[in-house]
Design a protein around this motif. Sequence first.
Motif, PDB file in Angstrom:
ATOM      1  N   GLY A  43     -14.066   9.077   0.452  1.00 28.78           N
ATOM      2  CA  GLY A  43     -14.072   9.844   1.694  1.00 28.78           C
ATOM      3  C   GLY A  43     -13.372   9.110   2.825  1.00 28.78           C
ATOM      4  N   VAL A  44     -13.545   7.778   2.882  1.00 28.55           N
ATOM      5  CA  VAL A  44     -12.909   6.977   3.935  1.00 28.55           C
ATOM      6  C   VAL A  44     -11.390   6.961   3.763  1.00 28.55           C
ATOM      7  CG1 VAL A  44     -12.647   4.634   4.847  1.00 28.55           C
ATOM      8  CG2 VAL A  44     -14.927   5.542   4.355  1.00 28.55           C
ATOM      9  N   ILE A  45     -10.924   6.818   2.512  1.00 30.08           N
ATOM     10  CA  ILE A  45      -9.478   6.697   2.284  1.00 30.08           C
ATOM     11  C   ILE A  45      -8.797   8.049   2.061  1.00 30.08           C
ATOM     12  CG2 ILE A  45      -9.768   4.399   1.298  1.00 30.08           C
ATOM     13  CD1 ILE A  45      -9.245   5.658  -1.467  1.00 30.08           C
ATOM     14  N   THR A  46      -9.552   9.150   2.199  1.00 35.90           N
ATOM     15  CA  THR A  46      -8.950  10.480   2.012  1.00 35.90           C
ATOM     16  C   THR A  46      -7.727  10.713   2.894  1.00 35.90           C
ATOM     17  OG1 THR A  46     -11.018  11.483   1.262  1.00 35.90           O
ATOM     18  CG2 THR A  46      -9.381  12.963   2.201  1.00 35.90           C
ATOM     19  N   PRO A  47      -7.759  10.334   4.198  1.00 34.11           N
ATOM     20  CA  PRO A  47      -6.545  10.519   5.007  1.00 34.11           C
ATOM     21  C   PRO A  47      -5.334   9.769   4.461  1.00 34.11           C
ATOM     22  CG  PRO A  47      -8.443  10.086   6.412  1.00 34.11           C
ATOM     23  CD  PRO A  47      -8.882   9.840   5.009  1.00 34.11           C
ATOM     24  N   PHE A  48      -5.573   8.591   3.857  1.00 36.46           N
ATOM     25  CA  PHE A  48      -4.467   7.823   3.286  1.00 36.46           C
ATOM     26  C   PHE A  48      -3.924   8.510   2.022  1.00 36.46           C
ATOM     27  CE2 PHE A  48      -6.984   4.904   5.783  1.00 36.46           C
ATOM     28  CZ  PHE A  48      -6.024   4.160   6.453  1.00 36.46           C
ATOM     29  N   ILE A  49      -4.833   9.060   1.221  1.00 34.29           N
ATOM     30  CA  ILE A  49      -4.404   9.807   0.033  1.00 34.29           C
ATOM     31  C   ILE A  49      -3.629  11.052   0.449  1.00 34.29           C
ATOM     32  CG2 ILE A  49      -5.203  11.078  -1.999  1.00 34.29           C
ATOM     33  CD1 ILE A  49      -7.662   9.216  -2.025  1.00 34.29           C
ATOM     34  N   ALA A  50      -4.176  11.767   1.458  1.00 35.88           N
ATOM     35  CA  ALA A  50      -3.505  12.977   1.941  1.00 35.88           C
ATOM     36  C   ALA A  50      -2.144  12.641   2.542  1.00 35.88           C
ATOM     37  CB  ALA A  50      -4.388  13.680   2.970  1.00 35.88           C
ATOM     38  N   GLY A  51      -2.083  11.550   3.309  1.00 36.81           N
ATOM     39  CA  GLY A  51      -0.817  11.144   3.914  1.00 36.81           C
ATOM     40  C   GLY A  51       0.227  10.786   2.868  1.00 36.81           C
ATOM     41  N   THR A  52      -0.191  10.093   1.818  1.00 33.99           N
ATOM     42  CA  THR A  52       0.731   9.747   0.735  1.00 33.99           C
ATOM     43  C   THR A  52       1.224  10.998   0.014  1.00 33.99           C
ATOM     44  OG1 THR A  52      -0.462   7.655   0.424  1.00 33.99           O
ATOM     45  CG2 THR A  52       1.004   8.354  -1.350  1.00 33.99           C
ATOM     46  N   ALA A  53       0.315  11.962  -0.200  1.00 33.23           N
ATOM     47  CA  ALA A  53       0.700  13.224  -0.843  1.00 33.23           C
ATOM     48  C   ALA A  53       1.701  13.999   0.026  1.00 33.23           C
ATOM     49  CB  ALA A  53      -0.542  14.075  -1.107  1.00 33.23           C
ATOM     50  N   ILE A  54       1.463  14.022   1.344  1.00 36.18           N
ATOM     51  CA  ILE A  54       2.389  14.699   2.261  1.00 36.18           C
ATOM     52  C   ILE A  54       3.757  14.022   2.212  1.00 36.18           C
ATOM     53  CG2 ILE A  54       2.876  15.176   4.697  1.00 36.18           C
ATOM     54  CD1 ILE A  54      -0.183  15.412   5.102  1.00 36.18           C
ATOM     55  N   ALA A  55       3.751  12.692   2.218  1.00 34.66           N
ATOM     56  CA  ALA A  55       5.012  11.950   2.161  1.00 34.66           C
ATOM     57  C   ALA A  55       5.765  12.239   0.870  1.00 34.66           C
ATOM     58  CB  ALA A  55       4.728  10.450   2.280  1.00 34.66           C
ATOM     59  N   TYR A  56       5.039  12.336  -0.223  1.00 36.07           N
ATOM     60  CA  TYR A  56       5.683  12.629  -1.511  1.00 36.07           C
ATOM     61  C   TYR A  56       6.338  14.007  -1.494  1.00 36.07           C
ATOM     62  CZ  TYR A  56       6.187  13.830  -6.429  1.00 36.07           C
ATOM     63  OH  TYR A  56       6.701  14.241  -7.623  1.00 36.07           O
ATOM     64  N   LEU A  57       5.637  15.003  -0.946  1.00 34.42           N
ATOM     65  CA  LEU A  57       6.174  16.360  -0.911  1.00 34.42           C
ATOM     66  C   LEU A  57       7.378  16.475   0.026  1.00 34.42           C
ATOM     67  CD1 LEU A  57       2.843  18.406  -0.871  1.00 34.42           C
ATOM     68  CD2 LEU A  57       4.441  18.186  -2.779  1.00 34.42           C
ATOM     69  N   LEU A  58       7.365  15.672   1.102  1.00 38.35           N
ATOM     70  CA  LEU A  58       8.451  15.749   2.080  1.00 38.35           C
ATOM     71  C   LEU A  58       9.598  14.788   1.778  1.00 38.35           C
ATOM     72  CD1 LEU A  58       6.430  15.991   5.433  1.00 38.35           C
ATOM     73  CD2 LEU A  58       7.436  17.853   4.091  1.00 38.35           C
TER      74      LEU A  58
END
Length: 381
Positions: A43-58
């Motif tokens: 739960g704490v690192i969810t923003p980092f996982i989400a940010g990495t996923a966004i970076a991958y898609l973009l």
Amino acid sequence: MLDKLKDRSLYKQVGFIAVELVLLYLFIVNIENIFGQIGRFIGVITPFIAGTAIAYLLNKPASGIARLYERNQSAWVKKNASVLSVFSVFVILIFIVALAINIAVPIVVANIGDFARNLAGYYDQFIAWVQELSSDDFLYGLMPDFSGNLLDLISADLVTGIGTGAVEFAGHIVNITSSIFNILLSIIVALYVLISKENIKRFVQRLLLLFMKRSTYDNVASYAAKSNRIFYKFVGAQFLDACILGTLATIILAIIGVPYAVTFGILLGICNMIPIFGSIFATIVTTIVTIFTGGVPLAIVTFVALLILQQVDANFIGPKITGDALGLKPLVIIFAIVIGQHYAGIIGMFVAVPVAAMVKMFLEDLMAARERKLKMRGDGG
């Protein structure tokens, strides 16, 4: 002397086994607490996982924009092409999101609220229509018995309560105040990952080469590149197909007079990104709601129209966009989606198909290598 060394070795083995058993016992006893801590950490690192996923898609659109900047005559623009491309793609993304929030979201929220407020009236109209059916009507035998106790159980007050809950639920969806920090953090992480992607790639390469042979690393890198191409091709094709289907569905539903046509078109487009099950689910929801808002005859026309649209998409539009890039049989797709949904919910349903394609690619290469080895043994024999 040799016997003493053997004895010491035996004692060490027994000691290691004893320690492992103690650790296993402690793990089993505290398994609930351990998994709770893991869940909190995720739960704490969810923003980092989400940010990495966004970076991958973009990453791919950012790379394309970077190539355009590199053709510019200005030396400063060429030097900072990577950073400029990242900020450019985020500006475009923010513009698209803002456009959607200002145009699509208000329509969807207004439609949900209107449907919820009028749900009791829709229910009464539907019951009145069912009770007016004669025994000679085709639909008479398909309708359940709405008389007696069932009407008492499914009362207008109950439906009104459901409608009020739906309005409150819609309000909670729109209200993202509590998630603003995580969203901003995810965006910052995505920006950092995109700007520093070359440094991150070099670090990961260096780290992997410390623990694996060069030949193994080359194989891993090759499969990673192939998987990346499969995933991007699938995501791009599904997104384009969803936009086309959603637009066509909105136009068709508006022409035949279905209430909330825009909302249903958006729903059909989004759900279509989940192969097979998504469009079926959206069609069923649209048909059921149309029964209450427009009557059974319009609902039947809606169902038939959407069924025809799905067949056109499956046999003409979809193949033109995606081709046979994944090469998966329908049964494999269904199996992958079911497994993905069970372990990762909606996100699992979406990524299950490209993951299955990657597994298929790996297994085919593995079997081909094994067959070549067996053939060489046979020839040698």
